[in-house]
Design a protein around this motif. Structure first.
Motif, PDB file in Angstrom:
ATOM      1  N   TRP A  92       0.797  -1.222   0.000  1.00 30.17           N
ATOM      2  CA  TRP A  92       0.000   0.000   0.000  1.00 30.17           C
ATOM      3  C   TRP A  92       0.839   1.285   0.000  1.00 30.17           C
ATOM      4  O   TRP A  92       0.285   2.359  -0.234  1.00 30.17           O
ATOM      5  CB  TRP A  92      -0.934   0.001   1.210  1.00 30.17           C
ATOM      6  N   VAL A  93       2.124   1.197   0.250  1.00 31.89           N
ATOM      7  CA  VAL A  93       2.942   2.422   0.314  1.00 31.89           C
ATOM      8  C   VAL A  93       3.776   2.624  -0.950  1.00 31.89           C
ATOM      9  O   VAL A  93       4.626   3.515  -0.992  1.00 31.89           O
ATOM     10  CB  VAL A  93       3.867   2.391   1.555  1.00 31.89           C
ATOM     11  N   GLN A  94       3.534   1.831  -1.977  1.00 29.31           N
ATOM     12  CA  GLN A  94       4.233   2.051  -3.234  1.00 29.31           C
ATOM     13  C   GLN A  94       3.779   3.374  -3.850  1.00 29.31           C
ATOM     14  O   GLN A  94       2.620   3.768  -3.728  1.00 29.31           O
ATOM     15  CB  GLN A  94       3.948   0.909  -4.205  1.00 29.31           C
ATOM     16  N   VAL A  95       4.696   4.036  -4.529  1.00 31.13           N
ATOM     17  CA  VAL A  95       4.415   5.369  -5.065  1.00 31.13           C
ATOM     18  C   VAL A  95       3.227   5.337  -6.021  1.00 31.13           C
ATOM     19  O   VAL A  95       2.319   6.181  -5.943  1.00 31.13           O
ATOM     20  CB  VAL A  95       5.658   5.932  -5.782  1.00 31.13           C
ATOM     21  N   HIS A  96       3.188   4.374  -6.926  1.00 32.01           N
ATOM     22  CA  HIS A  96       2.117   4.364  -7.924  1.00 32.01           C
ATOM     23  C   HIS A  96       0.764   4.074  -7.298  1.00 32.01           C
ATOM     24  O   HIS A  96      -0.270   4.550  -7.787  1.00 32.01           O
ATOM     25  CB  HIS A  96       2.433   3.371  -9.050  1.00 32.01           C
ATOM     26  N   VAL A  97       0.758   3.322  -6.189  1.00 33.31           N
ATOM     27  CA  VAL A  97      -0.508   3.051  -5.496  1.00 33.31           C
ATOM     28  C   VAL A  97      -1.027   4.329  -4.845  1.00 33.31           C
ATOM     29  O   VAL A  97      -2.227   4.640  -4.920  1.00 33.31           O
ATOM     30  CB  VAL A  97      -0.326   1.935  -4.445  1.00 33.31           C
ATOM     31  N   VAL A  98      -0.131   5.074  -4.218  1.00 30.98           N
ATOM     32  CA  VAL A  98      -0.531   6.351  -3.599  1.00 30.98           C
ATOM     33  C   VAL A  98      -1.035   7.326  -4.656  1.00 30.98           C
ATOM     34  O   VAL A  98      -2.058   8.007  -4.465  1.00 30.98           O
ATOM     35  CB  VAL A  98       0.652   6.958  -2.813  1.00 30.98           C
ATOM     36  N   VAL A  99      -0.348   7.384  -5.791  1.00 26.59           N
ATOM     37  CA  VAL A  99      -0.766   8.287  -6.878  1.00 26.59           C
ATOM     38  C   VAL A  99      -2.152   7.887  -7.383  1.00 26.59           C
ATOM     39  O   VAL A  99      -3.021   8.750  -7.615  1.00 26.59           O
ATOM     40  CB  VAL A  99       0.264   8.256  -8.022  1.00 26.59           C
ATOM     41  N   LEU A 100      -2.372   6.585  -7.559  1.00 23.42           N
ATOM     42  CA  LEU A 100      -3.686   6.114  -8.008  1.00 23.42           C
ATOM     43  C   LEU A 100      -4.772   6.487  -7.006  1.00 23.42           C
ATOM     44  O   LEU A 100      -5.873   6.917  -7.389  1.00 23.42           O
ATOM     45  CB  LEU A 100      -3.659   4.598  -8.212  1.00 23.42           C
ATOM     46  N   ALA A 101      -4.485   6.317  -5.716  1.00 23.78           N
ATOM     47  CA  ALA A 101      -5.481   6.626  -4.680  1.00 23.78           C
ATOM     48  C   ALA A 101      -5.847   8.114  -4.691  1.00 23.78           C
ATOM     49  O   ALA A 101      -7.025   8.474  -4.616  1.00 23.78           O
ATOM     50  CB  ALA A 101      -4.944   6.221  -3.306  1.00 23.78           C
ATOM     51  N   VAL A 102      -4.842   8.961  -4.800  1.00 27.06           N
ATOM     52  CA  VAL A 102      -5.094  10.407  -4.837  1.00 27.06           C
ATOM     53  C   VAL A 102      -5.895  10.768  -6.085  1.00 27.06           C
ATOM     54  O   VAL A 102      -6.855  11.559  -6.030  1.00 27.06           O
ATOM     55  CB  VAL A 102      -3.764  11.186  -4.795  1.00 27.06           C
ATOM     56  N   ALA A 103      -5.524  10.178  -7.217  1.00 23.39           N
ATOM     57  CA  ALA A 103      -6.236  10.456  -8.467  1.00 23.39           C
ATOM     58  C   ALA A 103      -7.692  10.029  -8.368  1.00 23.39           C
ATOM     59  O   ALA A 103      -8.595  10.733  -8.861  1.00 23.39           O
ATOM     60  CB  ALA A 103      -5.548   9.737  -9.630  1.00 23.39           C
ATOM     61  N   ALA A 104      -7.950   8.877  -7.727  1.00 24.47           N
ATOM     62  CA  ALA A 104      -9.324   8.399  -7.574  1.00 24.47           C
ATOM     63  C   ALA A 104     -10.151   9.365  -6.752  1.00 24.47           C
ATOM     64  O   ALA A 104     -11.296   9.693  -7.102  1.00 24.47           O
ATOM     65  CB  ALA A 104      -9.323   7.016  -6.925  1.00 24.47           C
ATOM     66  N   VAL A 105      -9.578   9.858  -5.649  1.00 22.66           N
ATOM     67  CA  VAL A 105     -10.294  10.811  -4.795  1.00 22.66           C
ATOM     68  C   VAL A 105     -10.601  12.094  -5.562  1.00 22.66           C
ATOM     69  O   VAL A 105     -11.719  12.629  -5.501  1.00 22.66           O
ATOM     70  CB  VAL A 105      -9.475  11.117  -3.524  1.00 22.66           C
ATOM     71  N   VAL A 106      -9.623  12.599  -6.308  1.00 18.58           N
ATOM     72  CA  VAL A 106      -9.808  13.846  -7.062  1.00 18.58           C
ATOM     73  C   VAL A 106     -10.878  13.671  -8.141  1.00 18.58           C
ATOM     74  O   VAL A 106     -11.795  14.506  -8.289  1.00 18.58           O
ATOM     75  CB  VAL A 106      -8.478  14.298  -7.686  1.00 18.58           C
ATOM     76  N   LEU A 107     -10.801  12.579  -8.897  1.00 15.77           N
ATOM     77  CA  LEU A 107     -11.746  12.352  -9.990  1.00 15.77           C
ATOM     78  C   LEU A 107     -13.174  12.173  -9.476  1.00 15.77           C
ATOM     79  O   LEU A 107     -14.121  12.742 -10.029  1.00 15.77           O
ATOM     80  CB  LEU A 107     -11.318  11.129 -10.799  1.00 15.77           C
ATOM     81  N   LEU A 108     -13.331  11.384  -8.412  1.00 21.89           N
ATOM     82  CA  LEU A 108     -14.672  11.165  -7.866  1.00 21.89           C
ATOM     83  C   LEU A 108     -15.207  12.439  -7.212  1.00 21.89           C
ATOM     84  O   LEU A 108     -16.412  12.714  -7.263  1.00 21.89           O
ATOM     85  CB  LEU A 108     -14.652  10.004  -6.870  1.00 21.89           C
ATOM     86  N   GLY A 109     -14.311  13.238  -6.597  1.00 21.72           N
ATOM     87  CA  GLY A 109     -14.734  14.522  -6.049  1.00 21.72           C
ATOM     88  C   GLY A 109     -15.218  15.466  -7.138  1.00 21.72           C
ATOM     89  O   GLY A 109     -16.240  16.155  -6.995  1.00 21.72           O
ATOM     90  N   LEU A 110     -14.489  15.500  -8.267  1.00 26.72           N
ATOM     91  CA  LEU A 110     -14.905  16.323  -9.396  1.00 26.72           C
ATOM     92  C   LEU A 110     -16.239  15.850  -9.959  1.00 26.72           C
ATOM     93  O   LEU A 110     -17.089  16.653 -10.376  1.00 26.72           O
ATOM     94  CB  LEU A 110     -13.837  16.303 -10.488  1.00 26.72           C
ATOM     95  N   PHE A 111     -16.449  14.522  -9.973  1.00 23.91           N
ATOM     96  CA  PHE A 111     -17.723  13.978 -10.447  1.00 23.91           C
ATOM     97  C   PHE A 111     -18.880  14.505  -9.600  1.00 23.91           C
ATOM     98  O   PHE A 111     -19.915  14.924 -10.135  1.00 23.91           O
ATOM     99  CB  PHE A 111     -17.685  12.452 -10.406  1.00 23.91           C
ATOM    100  N   VAL A 112     -18.712  14.502  -8.279  1.00 24.65           N
ATOM    101  CA  VAL A 112     -19.762  15.003  -7.391  1.00 24.65           C
ATOM    102  C   VAL A 112     -20.039  16.476  -7.670  1.00 24.65           C
ATOM    103  O   VAL A 112     -21.202  16.904  -7.760  1.00 24.65           O
ATOM    104  CB  VAL A 112     -19.366  14.789  -5.911  1.00 24.65           C
ATOM    105  N   VAL A 113     -18.980  17.269  -7.833  1.00 23.29           N
ATOM    106  CA  VAL A 113     -19.153  18.702  -8.108  1.00 23.29           C
ATOM    107  C   VAL A 113     -19.906  18.920  -9.422  1.00 23.29           C
ATOM    108  O   VAL A 113     -20.845  19.724  -9.505  1.00 23.29           O
ATOM    109  CB  VAL A 113     -17.777  19.403  -8.152  1.00 23.29           C
ATOM    110  N   VAL A 114     -19.507  18.183 -10.460  1.00 25.23           N
ATOM    111  CA  VAL A 114     -20.155  18.328 -11.771  1.00 25.23           C
ATOM    112  C   VAL A 114     -21.626  17.926 -11.696  1.00 25.23           C
ATOM    113  O   VAL A 114     -22.502  18.604 -12.255  1.00 25.23           O
ATOM    114  CB  VAL A 114     -19.407  17.478 -12.822  1.00 25.23           C
ATOM    115  N   GLU A 115     -21.916  16.818 -10.994  1.00 20.63           N
ATOM    116  CA  GLU A 115     -23.309  16.352 -10.909  1.00 20.63           C
ATOM    117  C   GLU A 115     -24.181  17.338 -10.147  1.00 20.63           C
ATOM    118  O   GLU A 115     -25.360  17.522 -10.470  1.00 20.63           O
ATOM    119  CB  GLU A 115     -23.365  14.974 -10.243  1.00 20.63           C
TER     120      GLU A 115
END
Length: 465
Positions: free
Chosen positions: A218-241
């Motif tokens: 869970w502490v690999q760099v690409h896993v952390v980047v993916l997790a942050v990207a998921a939060v940002v994208l889903l947050g943007l989805f909520v804002v757009v909706e």
């Protein structure tokens, strides 16, 4: 329109999607060996179709309501056939994983459109309840047949033949759908929410990729980047909706207890019993030495009993509404899961039967009620949206649950000591997934109580819920 034909096509489409989803469970070792997959590759083989399903189910449901449910169903069949063909021909793990994602995209359109077709063909009440029972049985039937077909073909021919068989079956079904299913759309089109569709697909895909890759650390760099990207994208989805006039998902639905109950029940189903059953095949082979075909038959004890119960669920008296059935079903599933606790390295297949049968019967009630409540919890004419939202919750829950089970239950090495350790991991996973089922049941009963105590019935509620 011949309603029985529409129901048969919808149920068979859902069943074939679940056959595709579960086929690798029984042949993971053979598939991985042929493709040269490492540990991470094996994880992706099992999880990749869930990414396609999770990413496209909600948008597929909305699109099918607006642009035609039969059209979405047939296009889904074509995409599933293409993905299955690519699986049959895949020379490497990467190609196979990509093909599984394509299968998920096609399966998403099929599953989302199927409940919309049923909602159009059958009015609310006993007829829709019976049709929802058939649809729920098709879910269990697909889960039962996938491992059995793939394990049987692997034993007597080749694991790739299961995907060739899927290609033929899905093409035949698409032709049948064009001939016997009447086209239907929602009366009021919401319009295509392209931005929301892209953000949701990207966000859910990234979230599921985070869960899959996180199992390797869970502490690999690409896993952390993916997790942050998921939060940002889903947050943007909520804002757009929240700001869109053509939002694909009315977020106000989450203030309606019926929608919350159906969504939470689907999430708990995926994270609970489906996650545990997804791991069972690997556990049976690794810890107890049970063959792939033997494991498929044990899985059939759960899924087969759910088929029978889902078909009989229409006989449940109308006074026991859909939401109470969801809650009771989740409690029954938890009882079955707890009956699977106490497995040791010396246990035989017989030890699993009581728990699997109890969980299977409860799953049948749950699947039938989920099919009905997915449609009943959204505005009239938006059955595809209800199906997409409900099944998105189911498959995202499954990805989360499988990750949790893998972290809790997996043990490295081989030999008797490791077999005992694997059994301990299984017991812990069974308890955790049972707790997930019970928490889901508590949330469903809370939502049901909130609905009954309100002064007026929300407009998104439906008759017989």
């Amino acid at each position: 329109m011949n309603r029985s034909h529409a129901l048969a096509v919808s149920a068979l489409g859902t069943m074939l999607t679940l056959v595709a989803f579960t086929a690798p469970l029984a042949t993971l070792n053979a598939t991985a060996s042929t493709l040269g997959a490492d540990t991470a590759g094996r994880t992706w083989i099992l999880s990749s179709m869930a990414i396609g399903l999770g990413a496209a189910l909600l948008s597929s449901g909305t699109i099918s309501d607006d642009f035609g449910r039969r059209r979405a169903f047939v296009i889904g069949c074509a995409v599933l056939a293409i993905g299955s063909l690519a699986c049959a021909l895949a020379p490497t793990t990467q190609v196979f994983v990509g093909a599984r994602v394509v299968q998920g995209l096609g399966g998403a359109a099929i599953v989302a459109a199927s409940l919309g077709i049923i909602a159009h063909a059958f009015p609310p009440g006993p007829e829709r309840a019976a049709a929802s029972g058939v649809w729920g049985a098709s879910v269990g039937g697909g889960i039962a047949l996938g491992p059995l077909v793939s394990a049987t073909l692997d034993r007597f021919a080749n694991w790739r033949d299961a995907y060739w068989l899927l290609v033929v079956a899905v093409v035949v079904l698409a032709v049948a759908a064009m001939r016997v299913v009447e086209e239907s759309r929602a009366d009021n089109r919401r319009g295509l929410d392209l931005t929301g569709t892209i953000l949701l697909a990207a966000g859910v895909s990234t979230l599921l990729a985070t869960l899959v890759e996180g199992r390797q650390g869970w502490v690999q760099v690409h896993v952390v980047v993916l997790a942050v990207a998921a939060v940002v994208l889903l947050g943007l989805f909520v804002v757009v909706e929240l700001r869109s006039d053509t939002a694909m998902l009315d977020l106000g639905l989450f203030r309606q207890p019926p929608f919350v109950a159906a969504t939470v029940a689907a999430l708990a189903t995926g994270a609970g019993i489906i996650a545990l059953m997804s791991y069972m095949g690997a556990f049976l082979g690794g810890a107890l030495g049970i063959s792939a075909l033997g494991g498929a038959f044990l899985l059939f004890a759960w899924s087969g009993s759910s088929v029978v119960t889902a078909l009989l669920a229409r006989r449940i008296p109308p006074r026991f509404g859909g939401r109470p059935q969801l809650g009771v079903g989740l409690i029954g599933v938890a009882v079955g899961q707890l009956a699977l606790v106490g497995i040791s390295a010396d246990s035989t297949w017989v030890r699993f039967l009581p728990g699997l049968l109890v969980a299977g019967v409860a799953s049948g009630v749950l699947n039938a009620a989920l099919g009905r409540e997915a449609v009943a919890s959204v505005p009239a004419g938006r059955g595809g949206l209800g199906s997409g939202a409900n099944n998105t919750a189911r498959y995202v829950g499954s990805a989360i649950g499988v990750t949790v089970v893998a972290v809790i239950a997996a043990r490295p090495g081989s030999g008797p000591a490791v077999a005992a350790s694997l059994a301990t991991g299984w017991n812990h996973a069974a308890v955790v997934t049972a707790v997930i089922s019970l928490v889901g049941a508590a949330a469903v009963f809370w939502a049901h109580r909130a609905t009954r105590s309100s002064t007026s019935i929300p407009s998104t509620s439906a008759v017989n819920t």
